[in-house]
Every structure is written in structure tokens, then in C-alpha cells.
Motif scaffolding. Structure first.
Motif, PDB file in Angstrom:
ATOM      1  N   PHE A 294     -14.661 -25.942 -15.513  1.00 53.36           N
ATOM      2  CA  PHE A 294     -14.584 -25.206 -14.258  1.00 53.36           C
ATOM      3  C   PHE A 294     -14.054 -23.791 -14.496  1.00 53.36           C
ATOM      4  CE2 PHE A 294     -13.159 -24.601  -9.837  1.00 53.36           C
ATOM      5  CZ  PHE A 294     -14.345 -24.928  -9.233  1.00 53.36           C
ATOM      6  N   LEU A 295     -13.045 -23.681 -15.362  1.00 50.83           N
ATOM      7  CA  LEU A 295     -12.508 -22.356 -15.678  1.00 50.83           C
ATOM      8  C   LEU A 295     -13.577 -21.483 -16.327  1.00 50.83           C
ATOM      9  CD1 LEU A 295      -8.883 -22.897 -16.997  1.00 50.83           C
ATOM     10  CD2 LEU A 295      -9.657 -22.106 -14.782  1.00 50.83           C
ATOM     11  N   LYS A 296     -14.361 -22.084 -17.237  1.00 48.91           N
ATOM     12  CA  LYS A 296     -15.440 -21.327 -17.885  1.00 48.91           C
ATOM     13  C   LYS A 296     -16.427 -20.831 -16.825  1.00 48.91           C
ATOM     14  CE  LYS A 296     -15.338 -23.922 -22.209  1.00 48.91           C
ATOM     15  NZ  LYS A 296     -15.972 -25.027 -22.942  1.00 48.91           N
ATOM     16  N   ILE A 297     -16.768 -21.727 -15.888  1.00 50.77           N
ATOM     17  CA  ILE A 297     -17.714 -21.348 -14.830  1.00 50.77           C
ATOM     18  C   ILE A 297     -17.150 -20.189 -14.019  1.00 50.77           C
ATOM     19  CG2 ILE A 297     -18.841 -22.120 -12.727  1.00 50.77           C
ATOM     20  CD1 ILE A 297     -18.922 -24.899 -13.891  1.00 50.77           C
ATOM     21  N   LEU A 298     -15.867 -20.301 -13.643  1.00 52.72           N
ATOM     22  CA  LEU A 298     -15.260 -19.240 -12.834  1.00 52.72           C
ATOM     23  C   LEU A 298     -15.280 -17.927 -13.593  1.00 52.72           C
ATOM     24  CD1 LEU A 298     -12.224 -20.852 -11.026  1.00 52.72           C
ATOM     25  CD2 LEU A 298     -14.516 -20.435 -10.210  1.00 52.72           C
ATOM     26  N   PHE A 299     -15.049 -17.998 -14.900  1.00 49.29           N
ATOM     27  CA  PHE A 299     -15.079 -16.772 -15.686  1.00 49.29           C
ATOM     28  C   PHE A 299     -16.454 -16.128 -15.598  1.00 49.29           C
ATOM     29  CE2 PHE A 299     -16.162 -14.632 -19.666  1.00 49.29           C
ATOM     30  CZ  PHE A 299     -15.251 -13.604 -19.612  1.00 49.29           C
ATOM     31  N   PHE A 300     -17.510 -16.941 -15.725  1.00 50.38           N
ATOM     32  CA  PHE A 300     -18.845 -16.338 -15.706  1.00 50.38           C
ATOM     33  C   PHE A 300     -19.205 -15.836 -14.314  1.00 50.38           C
ATOM     34  CE2 PHE A 300     -19.303 -18.313 -19.828  1.00 50.38           C
ATOM     35  CZ  PHE A 300     -19.824 -17.240 -20.509  1.00 50.38           C
ATOM     36  N   ILE A 301     -18.721 -16.528 -13.275  1.00 53.43           N
ATOM     37  CA  ILE A 301     -18.933 -15.991 -11.927  1.00 53.43           C
ATOM     38  C   ILE A 301     -18.273 -14.614 -11.822  1.00 53.43           C
ATOM     39  CG2 ILE A 301     -18.375 -16.316  -9.495  1.00 53.43           C
ATOM     40  CD1 ILE A 301     -18.731 -19.238  -9.829  1.00 53.43           C
ATOM     41  N   PHE A 302     -17.073 -14.515 -12.409  1.00 51.03           N
ATOM     42  CA  PHE A 302     -16.385 -13.224 -12.391  1.00 51.03           C
ATOM     43  C   PHE A 302     -17.200 -12.170 -13.132  1.00 51.03           C
ATOM     44  CE2 PHE A 302     -13.585 -10.319 -14.739  1.00 51.03           C
ATOM     45  CZ  PHE A 302     -13.136  -9.582 -13.665  1.00 51.03           C
ATOM     46  N   VAL A 303     -17.810 -12.569 -14.271  1.00 51.21           N
ATOM     47  CA  VAL A 303     -18.623 -11.607 -15.028  1.00 51.21           C
ATOM     48  C   VAL A 303     -19.795 -11.125 -14.173  1.00 51.21           C
ATOM     49  CG1 VAL A 303     -20.146 -11.340 -17.005  1.00 51.21           C
ATOM     50  CG2 VAL A 303     -17.952 -12.453 -17.286  1.00 51.21           C
ATOM     51  N   PHE A 304     -20.415 -12.075 -13.434  1.00 53.58           N
ATOM     52  CA  PHE A 304     -21.509 -11.699 -12.541  1.00 53.58           C
ATOM     53  C   PHE A 304     -21.057 -10.598 -11.583  1.00 53.58           C
ATOM     54  CE2 PHE A 304     -23.848 -15.416 -13.835  1.00 53.58           C
ATOM     55  CZ  PHE A 304     -25.142 -15.175 -13.455  1.00 53.58           C
ATOM     56  N   MET A 305     -19.851 -10.787 -10.994  1.00 56.86           N
ATOM     57  CA  MET A 305     -19.351  -9.815 -10.011  1.00 56.86           C
ATOM     58  C   MET A 305     -18.961  -8.510 -10.694  1.00 56.86           C
ATOM     59  SD  MET A 305     -17.020 -12.431  -7.941  1.00 56.86           S
ATOM     60  CE  MET A 305     -17.762 -13.746  -7.007  1.00 56.86           C
ATOM     61  N   TRP A 306     -18.336  -8.651 -11.837  1.00 50.28           N
ATOM     62  CA  TRP A 306     -17.869  -7.502 -12.590  1.00 50.28           C
ATOM     63  C   TRP A 306     -19.045  -6.586 -12.902  1.00 50.28           C
ATOM     64  CZ3 TRP A 306     -15.555  -8.491 -18.130  1.00 50.28           C
ATOM     65  CH2 TRP A 306     -15.005  -7.314 -18.622  1.00 50.28           C
TER      66      TRP A 306
END
Lengths: 347, 167
Positions: A294-306
Motif C-alpha cells: 500500500f505504501l508503494k502504491i501511495l508513493f506512485f500515486i504521489f509521483v503521478f501528482m508530482w
């Protein structure tokens, strides 16, 4: 317990798992909208939503409530059936992909081993590709049925963009499949659990996959189908109320699923380093694995936004040139080199 | 070519190098910049809870002053209205009747005194023009209103509370 030659516990277990995954993706999509606005604000030196609830945490509920109570407008000259079908397809397809993603290892509850995956299909990746390609139908049908030139332009853009970027995405994945030798996502994760993460073996493939994932999700810098300032919102221009909400929601669910897919394929899914030498119980390890996933997923969601708040949108010809003249040759070269190396190692 | 300022920069039109053509280094630099901004101090002032400090010479809403005995200082001479470049001030004068000496300082007073806060440009000329020290500008600003007529401030809005009457 078997009755009428059906394993009822199995049925209950799967129903629970399906509802769990559905609720999870909906909640994550909901809070992605909040996260998106917060990240956007922070990057632009602002505070972001902070009025509804502490830290603005109730903002998604307020937005959802607003969308529910808005007047529903169906344009007179639109095709009514297709107009409603568009967002329905977009939403349904977005929710379907999560079925084959392994959310964690097996856990044992009351003597039963429960796999934290709805369906371990041996063609998992093919299933995902099939379903994701269907997602563009929602956008196309919606844009076509609106009977509006901007919506039509947006749906043409979406269709050609997805066709162009599915090719390099598939080619990047073929290189990965050569290494793993399986189409099942669960097995791919298990291989990374005992070996190294695939991103170390396939850095170029990962990069191509990531870029294509941005394009498939219609996220900036590839958000030409929406392009607020050129097409007034693109394919969902004529939509209002919850049908608009479905389109927007589907986009965020797609982002969540893409992040999950990237984490599964290239970053070891639910596995983490020293997972097997921790010496905890099987259930604890599985739950911790889910948490790490889940943490990995959240990180990639953040990358999408970033990335969204860093890079401006491509021009249409640049988008096509990047897809056809750079990514496809690169992916082909990556595939050939990987194939040669795999052959070399076998001999 | 001669430039107007020393800040002019010539455009670099040389063809892109391979590194520049890859775009990725530039994209990563950009992402580094946005990441830095993520942790910067925010420029927002969360208004109702947090208020920005005004400068000591801030010119805000007008007040009509009273003297030590609580009498209105304004004598309706009209100098403020003449000085006002936005023509925001209107007034009507009246003569002080016997027995009203505790209300008005001079023999003439303003029966009606209005400032249109939508017209006012807060230049402070009225304050300077006033020979009786009657008009002052305070440190608050006009609150929002739903109607235009809410911005026309009459005497009851402008006069400071009577120090005698409060006791």
C-alpha cells in the motif's frame, strides 16, 4: 462446509475480498482527489483545502455530496443511451482491473488458507491489458454521444493516444515476461520476493512502462483528452452531476490501479527485503506485506501528482512523435537486448 | 544591438545536444524544483484566524471623533467633501438649538454625514483637510456586504462611542 457441492466458505471469502478491494479502491480514489489538491497546493506554495474538517479531510465527502445533488442534464441532441453508457463503462472497467492484483500473501484464518488476491489467473497481465484497453471505450462513447465538437475532438485524441501508447507499453512488458516466464502476477511477485526487484533488471522497460502508464491514465503531460484550456474539459464537457463524477472518479481509480500494477511488476508487489528472515508468523508477515504494498502504491500515486504539477502538456504532434518514433523503437531495442541476454544465460 | 536594460538575455538558438534531446534530465531537474517547493514555507495567510500585520501608517475606515466631553467635533464645514478626490463624502448641516450644547461642540453641526466606502480610495485627504480634528482613519477595513447600500456609512456607523454616555 460444502452444500450442494459448492464450497460456501470459499464463496464468502471471495465476496468479502471483492467488496474489500472495491471499497479500498473507491476510498483511495476519493482521497486521491484530496491528495491531488494538497500536493498541487504545496508545490505552488499554498495550503490547499483546509476548511472542511481537520486538514480539509472531509473535502472529498463535500465534493461527492455536491456532485450527487447537482441537476442532471442530458443534452437534447445527444444519444441518450450511449450518453449514459459512457461513464458507466469508464467506471466499471476501472473497478474490474483490481481483481487480478495480488494484494498480499496468503493468510490462515481458522485453518483455511486465504489468498489475498481475488483471482490468481494465469493470464493476469493479458486480462489487465484487455480491460484497460476497454477503458477508452467509455471516453470515446461518452465524447461521441455528447454531440459536441470539443467532446468529439477529445475522444478522437483519447483513442489515438491510447492506441499509440499501448504498443510501447506492451513491448516493455514483453521484455519483462521474457525474464519472468509467466503471465501470472502472483508468480511475478513471488519471483521478486526470492530474487531482486524487476526494476533493477529492466530499468529502461520500467521507464517506458511508467511513461505509457501516464498516457493511459490521461494524466498530465498526456492529458490532451481533457485539456481544460483547449477543449473546455474535453470528453466530459456535456456531463453533469454524478455522471461527471463517474468520469473523474474512474480517472483516479485508474491512477490507483496503475500504481498498484507498477509496484507489482517492477517493485516487488507485497514483498519487501528480508521478508523471510523476519521470523514472524505467516499472518503478520502477510499483513505487513499488504501494508508495504500500500505504501508503494501511495508513493506512485504521489509521483503521478508530482509529475502533473511539474510538466506542462505536450503538443499533439509531440505526443505522437514521442510515442511512435521514440518509445516504440526504444521498447523494441529493450526487448531484443533482453531476449538476447536471456538466451545467452540459458546456454 | 543596444539593449534598453542590462537585464536583456540573448536567445540561445544553437541546436540541442543529445542530453537536452533526452528531456529526462530537464524533467528530473524540474521535479527537484517542485519537490523543494513542497516543503517551503507557504505564502498563504489563513485569513479569518490569522491576520496580516498592517503598517503603522495604514489608512482604514473613517471615524468621526468627539471631544473630551463627548460632543461631536464636526461642524459640517464641508472641507473634507471638497478635498475628497473621489467625491465620496456628502453632508447636510444644521444649526445647534439651545439645550444641545452637550451634543455638538460648535454652533453648526452635521445633521447627515455619509461616506460611500465603494467610492472612497482611502487617500486620507479628508483627514488632512479637517480643521476640527473630526475625521480620522482607523486601522480596520470595510467588511464585505451583500448590498451596495451597506457600504454607505452614515453617522451612526462613523461616530465613535460617546465616552460620557458609556459611564
Amino acid at each position: 462446509m460444502t452444500l450442494l457441492s459448492i464450497d460456501w466458505f470459499y464463496l464468502v471469502e471471495k465476496i468479502l475480498l471483492i467488496s474489500g478491494v472495491l471499497v479500498l479502491s473507491l476510498v483511495v480514489a476519493m482521497y486521491s482527489t484530496w491528495g491531488e489538491r494538497k500536493v498541487a497546493a504545496w508545490i505552488q506554495d499554498r495550503l490547499g483545502p483546509n476548511r472542511a474538517g481537520p486538514m480539509g479531510l472531509l473535502q472529498p465527502l463535500a465534493d461527492g455530496g455536491k456532485l450527487f445533488f447537482k441537476e442532471e442534464i442530458i443534452p437534447t441532441h445527444s444519444n441518450r443511451f450511449l450518453f449514459i453508457l459512457g461513464p458507466s463503462i469508464a467506471m466499471m472497467v476501472a473497478c474490474m482491473t483490481s481483481a487480478v492484483i495480488p494484494w498480499g500473501d496468503t493468510i490462515t484464518v481458522a485453518g483455511r488458507t486465504v489468498s489475498l488476491q481475488v483471482a490468481d489467473v494465469n493470464i493476469g497481465i493479458l486480462f489487465i491489458f484487455g480491460v484497460v484497453s476497454m477503458g477508452v471505450y467509455g471516453i470515446m462513447i461518452g465524447g461521441w454521444a455528447s454531440n459536441n465538437k470539443y467532446s468529439l475532438l477529445a475522444s478522437i485524441r483519447a483513442a489515438s493516444q491510447i492506441i499509440s501508447y499501448e504498443l510501447p507499453m506492451g513491448l516493455a512488458l514483453i521484455a519483462l515476461l521474457m525474464l519472468t516466464g509467466t503471465l501470472s502476477l502472483k508468480e511475478i511477485v513471488e519471483q521478486q520476493r526470492h530474487g531482486v526487484w524487476n526494476v533493477c533488471l529492466q530499468p529502461l522497460g520500467f521507464l517506458i512502462f511508467l511513461i505509457c502508464a501516464f498516457a493511459e491514465c490521461n494524466r498530465t503531460p498526456f492529458d490532451l483528452p481533457e485539456a481544460e484550456n483547449e477543449l473546455n474539459g474535453g470528453y466530459h464537457l456535456e456531463y453533469s452531476s454524478m455522471k461527471l463524477g463517474f468520469f473523474l472518479f474512474a480517472e483516479y481509480i485508474n491512477m490507483f490501479i496503475s500504481s498498484a500494477l507498477i509496484a507489482t511488476l517492477y517493485f516487488g508487489g507485497y514483498s519487501f527485503p528480508w521478508m523471510d528472515s523476519l521470523g514472524w508468523g505467516e499472518n503478520a508477515i502477510a499483513l505487513l506485506g499488504f501494508f508495504i504494498f500500500f505504501l508503494k502504491i501511495l508513493f506512485f500515486i504521489f509521483v503521478f501528482m508530482w509529475v502533473r504539477w511539474t510538466i506542462p502538456r505536450f503538443r499533439y504532434d509531440q505526443l505522437m512523435r514521442l510515442g511512435w518514433r521514440i518509445l516504440i523503437p526504444l521498447a523494441l531495442a529493450n526487448m531484443l537486448i533482453t531476449g538476447a541476454l536471456v538466451l545467452l544465460r540459458q546456454h | 544591438m543596444q539593449t534598453l536594460t542590462n537585464r536583456a538575455k540573448p536567445v540561445d538558438r544553437s541546436p540541442m545536444t543529445f542530453m537536452e534531446k533526452m528531456y529526462l534530465p530537464a524533467i528530473f531537474t524540474g521535479m527537484g524544483i517542485t519537490l523543494k517547493h513542497l516543503f517551503r514555507r507557504k505564502a498563504t495567510v489563513a485569513f479569518p484566524e490569522q491576520k496580516r500585520q498592517f503598517s503603522p501608517v495604514f489608512r482604514g475606515l473613517h471615524v468621526l471623533n468627539r471631544d473630551e466631553e463627548g460632543r461631536e467635533r464636526c461642524t459640517a464645514c464641508g472641507l473634507c467633501a471638497v478635498a475628497c478626490p473621489a467625491e465620496a463624502i456628502t453632508m447636510e448641516a444644521a444649526e445647534r438649538k439651545p439645550g444641545e450644547e452637550h451634543l455638538y461642540r460648535e454652533e453648526k453641526y452635521a445633521a447627515r454625514y455619509e461616506i460611500n466606502m465603494l467610492r472612497c480610495i482611502f487617500c486620507g485627504f479628508c483627514e488632512e483637510a479637517c480643521p476640527k480634528d473630526a475625521v480620522y482613519m482607523s486601522e480596520t477595513f470595510a467588511p464585505a456586504n451583500y448590498q451596495r447600500k451597506g457600504f454607505i456609512y452614515g453617522k451612526q456607523d462613523l461616530l465613535i462611542p460617546n465616552p460620557k454616555a458609556d459611564k
